[in-house]
Design a protein around this motif. Structure first.
Motif, mmCIF file in Angstrom:
data_model
loop_
_atom_site.group_PDB
_atom_site.id
_atom_site.type_symbol
_atom_site.label_atom_id
_atom_site.label_comp_id
_atom_site.label_asym_id
_atom_site.label_seq_id
_atom_site.Cartn_x
_atom_site.Cartn_y
_atom_site.Cartn_z
ATOM 1 N N ASP A 1 0.600 -1.052 0.121
ATOM 2 C CA ASP A 1 -0.013 -0.133 -0.127
ATOM 3 C C ASP A 1 0.773 1.313 0.028
ATOM 4 O O ASP A 1 0.614 2.256 -0.759
ATOM 5 N N GLU A 2 2.108 1.188 0.937
ATOM 6 C CA GLU A 2 2.751 2.427 0.952
ATOM 7 C C GLU A 2 3.489 2.729 -0.600
ATOM 8 O O GLU A 2 3.733 3.802 -1.059
ATOM 9 N N ALA A 3 3.939 1.634 -1.174
ATOM 10 C CA ALA A 3 4.531 1.536 -2.509
ATOM 11 C C ALA A 3 3.763 2.238 -3.464
ATOM 12 O O ALA A 3 3.855 3.042 -4.436
ATOM 13 N N ILE A 4 2.389 1.505 -3.335
ATOM 14 C CA ILE A 4 1.285 2.177 -4.316
ATOM 15 C C ILE A 4 1.076 3.613 -4.059
ATOM 16 O O ILE A 4 1.138 4.312 -5.313
ATOM 17 N N GLY A 5 1.093 4.094 -2.942
ATOM 18 C CA GLY A 5 1.020 5.476 -2.646
ATOM 19 C C GLY A 5 2.045 6.231 -3.529
ATOM 20 O O GLY A 5 1.781 7.432 -4.091
ATOM 21 N N VAL A 6 3.307 5.986 -3.370
ATOM 22 C CA VAL A 6 4.204 6.503 -4.058
ATOM 23 C C VAL A 6 4.289 6.369 -5.433
ATOM 24 O O VAL A 6 4.344 7.496 -6.109
ATOM 25 N N ALA A 7 3.937 5.254 -5.780
ATOM 26 C CA ALA A 7 3.799 5.027 -7.485
ATOM 27 C C ALA A 7 2.552 5.940 -7.837
ATOM 28 O O ALA A 7 2.859 6.811 -9.107
ATOM 29 N N GLN A 8 1.645 6.109 -7.159
ATOM 30 C CA GLN A 8 0.412 7.045 -7.508
ATOM 31 C C GLN A 8 0.961 8.455 -7.888
ATOM 32 O O GLN A 8 0.528 9.339 -8.450
ATOM 33 N N HIS A 9 1.818 8.816 -6.945
ATOM 34 C CA HIS A 9 2.302 10.253 -6.898
ATOM 35 C C HIS A 9 3.490 10.531 -7.963
ATOM 36 O O HIS A 9 4.116 11.722 -8.190
ATOM 37 N N TYR A 10 4.238 9.463 -8.274
ATOM 38 C CA TYR A 10 5.407 9.617 -9.155
ATOM 39 C C TYR A 10 5.174 10.419 -10.590
ATOM 40 O O TYR A 10 4.391 9.738 -11.425
ATOM 41 N N GLU A 11 5.836 11.066 -10.924
ATOM 42 C CA GLU A 11 5.567 11.926 -12.276
ATOM 43 C C GLU A 11 6.568 11.546 -13.154
ATOM 44 O O GLU A 11 7.736 11.826 -13.102
ATOM 45 N N CYS A 12 6.428 10.719 -14.295
ATOM 46 C CA CYS A 12 7.239 10.202 -15.173
ATOM 47 C C CYS A 12 6.753 10.895 -16.628
ATOM 48 O O CYS A 12 7.655 10.561 -17.541
#
Length: 91
Positions: free
Chosen positions: A32-43
């Protein structure tokens, strides 16, 4: 702390053929923590937009995916057009 891998596929916003790939490692205590980071990563960049993002755990199993539609009309933003792929939701 477990390592998750976020892989993004980008496409040209002007319709040119081709794609670019972006890979980043995310350290997180839980999926869940990794998903939260991934959702905010701007690629995305000025010339390229997100087409597909896949977050995998250390074993290579997908824990989260995101896919943009093939085309985004001018009335909606790319952020509005992103939709999770069908399947289990961990977020």
């Amino acid at each position: 702390m477990p390592i998750y891998t976020l892989k993004c596929v980008l496409r040209f916003t002007d319709g040119r053929a081709g794609a670019a790939f972006d890979t980043v490692e995310i350290s997180a205590d839980s999926p869940d923590e990794a998903i939260g980071v991934a959702q905010h990563y701007e690629c995305s960049t000025a010339e390229m937009a997100l087409s597909l993002a896949v977050l995998t755990d250390a074993t290579g199993q997908a824990v989260w995916t995101l896919r943009a539609p093939d085309h985004v009309d001018a009335a909606s933003s790319a952020d509005d057009a992103l939709a999770p792929l069908p399947g289990r939701s961990l977020a």
